[in-house]
Design a protein around this motif. Structure first.
Motif, PDB file in Angstrom:
ATOM      1  N   LEU A 147      -6.135 -10.759 -69.056  1.00  0.00           N
ATOM      2  CA  LEU A 147      -5.944 -11.161 -68.075  1.00  0.00           C
ATOM      3  C   LEU A 147      -4.907 -12.180 -67.699  1.00  0.00           C
ATOM      4  O   LEU A 147      -5.156 -13.363 -68.554  1.00  0.00           O
ATOM      5  CB  LEU A 147      -7.258 -11.670 -67.138  1.00  0.00           C
ATOM      6  N   TYR A 148      -3.457 -11.593 -67.544  1.00  0.00           N
ATOM      7  CA  TYR A 148      -2.403 -12.629 -67.320  1.00  0.00           C
ATOM      8  C   TYR A 148      -2.318 -13.247 -66.008  1.00  0.00           C
ATOM      9  O   TYR A 148      -2.050 -12.371 -65.105  1.00  0.00           O
ATOM     10  CB  TYR A 148      -1.352 -11.832 -67.836  1.00  0.00           C
ATOM     11  N   ALA A 149      -2.277 -14.411 -65.753  1.00  0.00           N
ATOM     12  CA  ALA A 149      -2.436 -15.050 -64.435  1.00  0.00           C
ATOM     13  C   ALA A 149      -1.170 -15.441 -63.918  1.00  0.00           C
ATOM     14  O   ALA A 149      -0.614 -16.409 -64.860  1.00  0.00           O
ATOM     15  CB  ALA A 149      -3.651 -15.730 -64.063  1.00  0.00           C
ATOM     16  N   VAL A 150      -0.463 -15.338 -62.874  1.00  0.00           N
ATOM     17  CA  VAL A 150       0.623 -16.158 -62.505  1.00  0.00           C
ATOM     18  C   VAL A 150       0.337 -16.842 -61.240  1.00  0.00           C
ATOM     19  O   VAL A 150      -0.196 -16.269 -60.335  1.00  0.00           O
ATOM     20  CB  VAL A 150       1.834 -15.051 -62.208  1.00  0.00           C
ATOM     21  N   PHE A 151       0.428 -18.286 -61.459  1.00  0.00           N
ATOM     22  CA  PHE A 151       0.308 -18.875 -60.022  1.00  0.00           C
ATOM     23  C   PHE A 151       1.604 -19.429 -59.431  1.00  0.00           C
ATOM     24  O   PHE A 151       2.701 -19.921 -60.112  1.00  0.00           O
ATOM     25  CB  PHE A 151      -0.652 -20.234 -60.736  1.00  0.00           C
ATOM     26  N   PHE A 152       1.759 -19.487 -58.049  1.00  0.00           N
ATOM     27  CA  PHE A 152       2.691 -19.965 -57.516  1.00  0.00           C
ATOM     28  C   PHE A 152       2.806 -20.431 -56.021  1.00  0.00           C
ATOM     29  O   PHE A 152       1.317 -20.282 -55.444  1.00  0.00           O
ATOM     30  CB  PHE A 152       3.742 -18.341 -57.173  1.00  0.00           C
ATOM     31  N   GLU A 153       3.526 -21.058 -55.476  1.00  0.00           N
ATOM     32  CA  GLU A 153       3.699 -21.668 -54.107  1.00  0.00           C
ATOM     33  C   GLU A 153       4.848 -21.475 -53.506  1.00  0.00           C
ATOM     34  O   GLU A 153       5.840 -20.993 -54.080  1.00  0.00           O
ATOM     35  CB  GLU A 153       3.210 -23.233 -54.275  1.00  0.00           C
ATOM     36  N   VAL A 154       4.575 -21.350 -52.252  1.00  0.00           N
ATOM     37  CA  VAL A 154       5.843 -20.934 -51.384  1.00  0.00           C
ATOM     38  C   VAL A 154       5.997 -22.024 -50.134  1.00  0.00           C
ATOM     39  O   VAL A 154       4.895 -22.380 -49.759  1.00  0.00           O
ATOM     40  CB  VAL A 154       5.507 -19.602 -50.650  1.00  0.00           C
ATOM     41  N   GLU A 155       7.383 -22.458 -49.990  1.00  0.00           N
ATOM     42  CA  GLU A 155       7.433 -23.702 -49.254  1.00  0.00           C
ATOM     43  C   GLU A 155       8.890 -23.288 -48.443  1.00  0.00           C
ATOM     44  O   GLU A 155       9.591 -22.623 -49.205  1.00  0.00           O
ATOM     45  CB  GLU A 155       7.455 -24.849 -49.686  1.00  0.00           C
ATOM     46  N   LYS A 156       9.336 -24.024 -47.264  1.00  0.00           N
ATOM     47  CA  LYS A 156      10.588 -24.004 -46.693  1.00  0.00           C
ATOM     48  C   LYS A 156      11.376 -24.903 -47.561  1.00  0.00           C
ATOM     49  O   LYS A 156      11.137 -25.787 -48.390  1.00  0.00           O
ATOM     50  CB  LYS A 156      10.756 -24.535 -45.286  1.00  0.00           C
ATOM     51  N   ASP A 157      12.455 -24.332 -47.485  1.00  0.00           N
ATOM     52  CA  ASP A 157      13.636 -25.176 -48.387  1.00  0.00           C
ATOM     53  C   ASP A 157      14.434 -26.008 -47.393  1.00  0.00           C
ATOM     54  O   ASP A 157      14.863 -25.547 -46.399  1.00  0.00           O
ATOM     55  CB  ASP A 157      14.938 -24.074 -48.885  1.00  0.00           C
ATOM     56  N   LYS A 158      13.973 -27.213 -47.488  1.00  0.00           N
ATOM     57  CA  LYS A 158      14.468 -28.306 -46.574  1.00  0.00           C
ATOM     58  C   LYS A 158      15.922 -28.729 -46.610  1.00  0.00           C
ATOM     59  O   LYS A 158      16.567 -29.104 -45.933  1.00  0.00           O
ATOM     60  CB  LYS A 158      13.831 -29.621 -47.000  1.00  0.00           C
ATOM     61  N   THR A 159      16.791 -27.994 -47.527  1.00  0.00           N
ATOM     62  CA  THR A 159      18.178 -28.034 -47.520  1.00  0.00           C
ATOM     63  C   THR A 159      18.972 -26.719 -46.934  1.00  0.00           C
ATOM     64  O   THR A 159      20.145 -27.082 -46.870  1.00  0.00           O
ATOM     65  CB  THR A 159      18.615 -28.472 -49.088  1.00  0.00           C
ATOM     66  N   ARG A 160      18.247 -25.992 -46.609  1.00  0.00           N
ATOM     67  CA  ARG A 160      18.911 -24.533 -46.229  1.00  0.00           C
ATOM     68  C   ARG A 160      17.980 -23.931 -45.182  1.00  0.00           C
ATOM     69  O   ARG A 160      16.956 -23.374 -45.377  1.00  0.00           O
ATOM     70  CB  ARG A 160      19.118 -23.762 -47.591  1.00  0.00           C
ATOM     71  N   LYS A 161      18.690 -23.639 -44.050  1.00  0.00           N
ATOM     72  CA  LYS A 161      17.634 -22.982 -42.961  1.00  0.00           C
ATOM     73  C   LYS A 161      17.610 -21.559 -43.509  1.00  0.00           C
ATOM     74  O   LYS A 161      18.594 -20.976 -44.023  1.00  0.00           O
ATOM     75  CB  LYS A 161      18.683 -22.958 -41.757  1.00  0.00           C
ATOM     76  N   HIS A 162      16.653 -20.989 -43.204  1.00  0.00           N
ATOM     77  CA  HIS A 162      16.129 -19.485 -43.357  1.00  0.00           C
ATOM     78  C   HIS A 162      15.972 -19.055 -44.863  1.00  0.00           C
ATOM     79  O   HIS A 162      16.243 -18.062 -45.208  1.00  0.00           O
ATOM     80  CB  HIS A 162      17.200 -18.479 -42.860  1.00  0.00           C
ATOM     81  N   ARG A 163      15.700 -20.365 -45.553  1.00  0.00           N
ATOM     82  CA  ARG A 163      15.518 -20.176 -46.998  1.00  0.00           C
ATOM     83  C   ARG A 163      14.208 -20.603 -47.246  1.00  0.00           C
ATOM     84  O   ARG A 163      13.799 -21.593 -47.139  1.00  0.00           O
ATOM     85  CB  ARG A 163      16.591 -20.462 -47.927  1.00  0.00           C
ATOM     86  N   LEU A 164      13.404 -19.669 -48.490  1.00  0.00           N
ATOM     87  CA  LEU A 164      12.083 -20.101 -48.705  1.00  0.00           C
ATOM     88  C   LEU A 164      12.214 -20.470 -50.337  1.00  0.00           C
ATOM     89  O   LEU A 164      13.167 -19.720 -51.004  1.00  0.00           O
ATOM     90  CB  LEU A 164      10.970 -18.892 -48.594  1.00  0.00           C
ATOM     91  N   LEU A 165      11.370 -21.371 -50.779  1.00  0.00           N
ATOM     92  CA  LEU A 165      11.191 -21.495 -52.148  1.00  0.00           C
ATOM     93  C   LEU A 165      10.015 -21.166 -52.736  1.00  0.00           C
ATOM     94  O   LEU A 165       8.953 -21.377 -52.282  1.00  0.00           O
ATOM     95  CB  LEU A 165      11.464 -23.066 -52.620  1.00  0.00           C
ATOM     96  N   LEU A 166      10.387 -19.905 -53.709  1.00  0.00           N
ATOM     97  CA  LEU A 166       8.858 -19.481 -54.270  1.00  0.00           C
ATOM     98  C   LEU A 166       8.947 -20.115 -55.580  1.00  0.00           C
ATOM     99  O   LEU A 166       9.768 -19.718 -56.565  1.00  0.00           O
ATOM    100  CB  LEU A 166       8.725 -17.910 -54.327  1.00  0.00           C
ATOM    101  N   ARG A 167       7.826 -21.060 -56.067  1.00  0.00           N
ATOM    102  CA  ARG A 167       7.952 -21.705 -57.295  1.00  0.00           C
ATOM    103  C   ARG A 167       6.828 -21.018 -58.228  1.00  0.00           C
ATOM    104  O   ARG A 167       5.726 -20.966 -57.826  1.00  0.00           O
ATOM    105  CB  ARG A 167       7.913 -23.100 -57.254  1.00  0.00           C
ATOM    106  N   ILE A 168       7.201 -20.563 -59.319  1.00  0.00           N
ATOM    107  CA  ILE A 168       6.260 -20.243 -60.155  1.00  0.00           C
ATOM    108  C   ILE A 168       5.693 -21.229 -61.042  1.00  0.00           C
ATOM    109  O   ILE A 168       6.372 -21.961 -61.825  1.00  0.00           O
ATOM    110  CB  ILE A 168       6.679 -19.074 -61.454  1.00  0.00           C
ATOM    111  N   GLN A 169       4.472 -21.891 -60.693  1.00  0.00           N
ATOM    112  CA  GLN A 169       4.045 -22.957 -61.298  1.00  0.00           C
ATOM    113  C   GLN A 169       3.409 -22.819 -62.566  1.00  0.00           C
ATOM    114  O   GLN A 169       3.692 -23.682 -63.514  1.00  0.00           O
ATOM    115  CB  GLN A 169       2.689 -23.294 -60.355  1.00  0.00           C
ATOM    116  N   SER A 170       2.730 -21.703 -63.036  1.00  0.00           N
ATOM    117  CA  SER A 170       2.539 -21.430 -64.385  1.00  0.00           C
ATOM    118  C   SER A 170       2.125 -20.136 -64.457  1.00  0.00           C
ATOM    119  O   SER A 170       1.733 -19.200 -63.666  1.00  0.00           O
ATOM    120  CB  SER A 170       0.943 -22.401 -64.515  1.00  0.00           C
ATOM    121  N   ALA A 171       1.908 -19.470 -65.711  1.00  0.00           N
ATOM    122  CA  ALA A 171       1.615 -18.350 -66.083  1.00  0.00           C
ATOM    123  C   ALA A 171       1.189 -18.340 -67.496  1.00  0.00           C
ATOM    124  O   ALA A 171       1.608 -18.613 -68.471  1.00  0.00           O
ATOM    125  CB  ALA A 171       2.699 -17.333 -65.969  1.00  0.00           C
TER     126      ALA A 171
END
Length: 205
Positions: A147-171
């Protein structure tokens, strides 16, 4: 990445198109040396894709990888701290961790393709308070059941309109398998996660 590449995920009818990575987000980790062997970490370089979330404009998602994809915490290392060689310690200026060959090899074999397949994957709400999410691959770097697990979060990019940041927190490999809460947690698709981030909504488990 010069040419645009369209990746059609027919299971969800959700298409993503790989696009130019923004300037300043390349060669994130470079090359490391571990016990005389070179670790090529280019598979963890950031990349971007565009998608249609039915919001009237194309959204860009910038994918960023954490050093947790190839390192482990000191608490997860069985050795006393004094016995860990300095060349095994990774320091990015924000935190110190231990280089982990198993995480590195598994990330090289699975992680980037796994992230690209997120549009068709069932994703678990790992923690609605964060909020963060996880998806699981049932194999390891050797192709064995795991079981290989990938943890991530998504948030708005505060510096660029219409852009999201998908951060791979750990795997990493889940040695104990999924917890009861993870097994029972709500399943959600990537498109819903991205749209909720744009709209400022929290997806509940």
């Amino acid at each position: 990445m010069g040419a645009l590449t369209k990746l059609t995920r027919s299971m969800s009818n959700f298409e993503i198109t790989i696009c130019e990575t923004p300037f300043g987000f390349t060669n994130q980790f470079g090359m490391l040396i571990y016990q005389g062997c070179a670790w090529d970490l280019s598979h963890l370089d950031p990349f971007a894709f565009q998608c249609d979330l039915d919001l009237g404009v194309q959204s860009t998602v910038l994918v960023l990888f954490s050093c947790h994809c190839f390192t482990r915490s000191f608490a997860r290392d069985a050795r006393p701290l004094i016995d860990i060689p300095l060349f095994e310690i990774f320091d990015d200026g924000r935190e110190k961790r231990v280089l982990c060959p198993e995480r590195y090899q598994t990330s090289r074999r699975l992680l980037r393709d796994l992230v690209l397949s997120l549009p068709t994957r069932r994703i678990i709400v790992a923690d609605e308070r964060q909020p963060n999410f996880m998806t699981v691959e049932t194999t390891n770097a050797l192709g064995e059941p795991s079981l290989y697990a990938v943890f991530f979060e998504v948030e708005k990019d505060k510096t660029r309109k219409h852009r999201l940041l998908l951060r791979i927190q750990s795997a990493y490999t889940l040695d104990q398998g999924l917890t009861k809460r993870q097994r029972q947690s709500k399943k959600v698709m990537l498109r819903s996660i991205l749209r909720a981030a744009v709209e400022g909504r929290t997806i509940r488990s």
